[in-house]
Design a protein around this motif. Structure first.
Motif, mmCIF file in Angstrom:
data_model
loop_
_atom_site.group_PDB
_atom_site.id
_atom_site.type_symbol
_atom_site.label_atom_id
_atom_site.label_comp_id
_atom_site.label_asym_id
_atom_site.label_seq_id
_atom_site.Cartn_x
_atom_site.Cartn_y
_atom_site.Cartn_z
ATOM 1 N N GLY A 175 0.901 4.015 -3.089
ATOM 2 C CA GLY A 175 0.732 5.463 -2.591
ATOM 3 C C GLY A 175 1.643 6.222 -3.184
ATOM 4 N N GLU A 176 2.885 6.028 -3.179
ATOM 5 C CA GLU A 176 4.110 6.574 -3.662
ATOM 6 C C GLU A 176 4.180 6.584 -5.257
ATOM 7 O OE1 GLU A 176 6.628 8.270 -2.308
ATOM 8 O OE2 GLU A 176 5.901 7.807 -0.267
ATOM 9 N N ARG B 211 3.634 -1.293 -10.928
ATOM 10 C CA ARG B 211 2.620 -1.648 -10.406
ATOM 11 C C ARG B 211 2.345 -2.993 -10.555
ATOM 12 N NH1 ARG B 211 0.250 3.472 -12.020
ATOM 13 N NH2 ARG B 211 -0.339 4.753 -10.027
ATOM 14 N N ALA C 272 0.840 -1.161 -0.073
ATOM 15 C CA ALA C 272 -0.047 -0.046 0.135
ATOM 16 C C ALA C 272 0.850 1.225 0.147
ATOM 17 C CB ALA C 272 -0.955 -0.018 1.126
ATOM 18 N N ILE C 273 1.950 1.258 0.826
ATOM 19 C CA ILE C 273 2.737 2.454 0.910
ATOM 20 C C ILE C 273 3.518 2.487 -0.581
ATOM 21 C CG2 ILE C 273 4.941 3.255 1.813
ATOM 22 C CD1 ILE C 273 4.230 1.621 4.476
ATOM 23 N N ASP D 276 1.506 6.668 -7.118
ATOM 24 C CA ASP D 276 0.230 7.527 -7.308
ATOM 25 C C ASP D 276 0.673 8.971 -7.147
ATOM 26 O OD1 ASP D 276 -1.478 5.327 -7.955
ATOM 27 O OD2 ASP D 276 -2.401 5.320 -5.877
ATOM 28 N N ALA D 277 1.625 9.209 -6.199
ATOM 29 C CA ALA D 277 1.805 10.738 -5.912
ATOM 30 C C ALA D 277 2.637 10.907 -7.056
ATOM 31 C CB ALA D 277 2.565 10.633 -4.620
#
Length: 340
Positions: free
Chosen positions: A195-196, A268, A191-192, A198-199
């Protein structure tokens, strides 16, 4: 006549009277005895004189034999009745014993049925707990779904708590330790990492474009302001720096941006598969495209630094106690199945 003779005369008279009375009583008793003796056989046949004639003796003998025969028959009848009663009593006793034995067998059957039902319920509960622990293990290993693994482990703990078997004490203790370890685990690294990524995609439009497009626009502006010779030289000769940012045409830059997007998608995919090596290679190629496509600046340097930290992040969840409860439960079931 003297006075003494006058007194004794009445006395003699009274004595004579008593004597006559006594004689009369004796005569009356004799007559009564005689009359009783004559009427005695009619009143009491047993006290009459015994007739000893042959005919009377034969008659009495026949009567005695008939009485003996009748008594023998009565005795035989009574004996037969006693035999029948004894046989019937024995039959009733056997039936009572049979009913008692049948009742005992029914009690044993009911007890065995109850034990079998209890054992069946316990076996079903054990299988259910094994299935839940297997689901927790698979969700943790295959999908790295920590909340799902915790939920499945909690359900397995509730199933085992319904069983009152003392042999499950160690198993429940191991399950409690594994559940505590699962709850104490840090946030999911997948999940971390997601999130990176996506950012990074969200911040790419904010990073200023690198030199090729900007330099082309600047040179065109200078050529428009300069002399005709400068415009001719600029059309014939192009001066560009050599280095990582060597994409010249807008088509090459678009291809580079498409390649960067493809590397993010590959990262991903490797993240979903938890392929650490492929994920790190994708991050390395992404860093190379970032250096070639975008101008150096604080925002770009920050993103590249975060990509380096992301490459060092382990994707696999390390839990030493994961699966110990499942192994212990399977060992317990194998031991119970092998027991006679």
């Amino acid at each position: 006549m003297s006075e003494d003779s006058a007194v004794s005369a009445p006395r003699r008279m009274r004595g004579t009277i008593w004597l006559l009375i006594a004689i009369a009583l004796v005569v009356a008793l004799g007559l009564g005895w005689r009359a009783w003796s004559q009427r005695g056989p009619a009143a009491t046949p047993g006290d009459a004189a015994v007739d000893l004639s042959p005919e009377a003796l034969d008659a009495r003998l026949l009567q005695a034999e008939a009485a003996v025969t009748s008594m023998r028959r009565a005795n035989e009848s009574i004996t037969q009745r006693l035999t029948d009663t004894s046989a019937r009593t024995g039959l009733l006793r056997d039936e009572v014993l049979g009913v008692s034995q049948r009742a005992a067998l029914i009690e044993d059957s009911v007890r065995e049925l109850s034990n079998t039902r209890s054992e069946g319920v316990a076996a079903l509960r054990m299988d259910e707990a094994e299935l839940l622990l297997t689901m927790a293990q698979e969700r943790l290993v295959l999908a790295n779904d920590l909340p799902g693994a915790i939920r499945a482990t909690e359900l397995a703990d509730g199933v085992l708590a319904a069983l009152r078997d003392p042999a499950l004490l160690n198993l429940r203790q191991t399950l409690a330790q594994e559940l505590s370890a699962l709850r104490a685990m840090p946030k999911n690294p997948q999940a971390i990492a997601a999130g990176e990524l996506d950012a990074l995609e969200a911040v790419l439009p904010q990073i200023s474009a690198a030199g090729p497009a900007a330099r082309q626009a600047g040179s065109q502006a200078q050529a428009a302001q300069g002399s005709g010779l400068a415009r001719l030289l600029d059309a014939l000769v192009q001066i560009r720096p050599s280095g990582e940012q060597d994409l010249l045409s807008p088509a090459d830059r678009s291809a580079g941006e498409a390649a960067l997007s493809l590397e993010i998608a590959l990262a991903r995919t490797a993240l979903d598969r938890r392929d650490q090596a492929a994920f790190r290679l994708s991050l390395k190629r992404m860093d190379s495209w970032l250096r070639r496509l975008y101008a150096d600046g604080p925002l770009l340097r920050e993103r590249r630094e975060r990509l380096k930290k992301l490459a060092a992040l382990p994707l696999a969840t390390q839990l030493p106690v994961a699966g110990t409860t499942l192994e212990q439960l399977r060992a317990l079931q194998r031991s119970r199945q092998s027991a006679p």
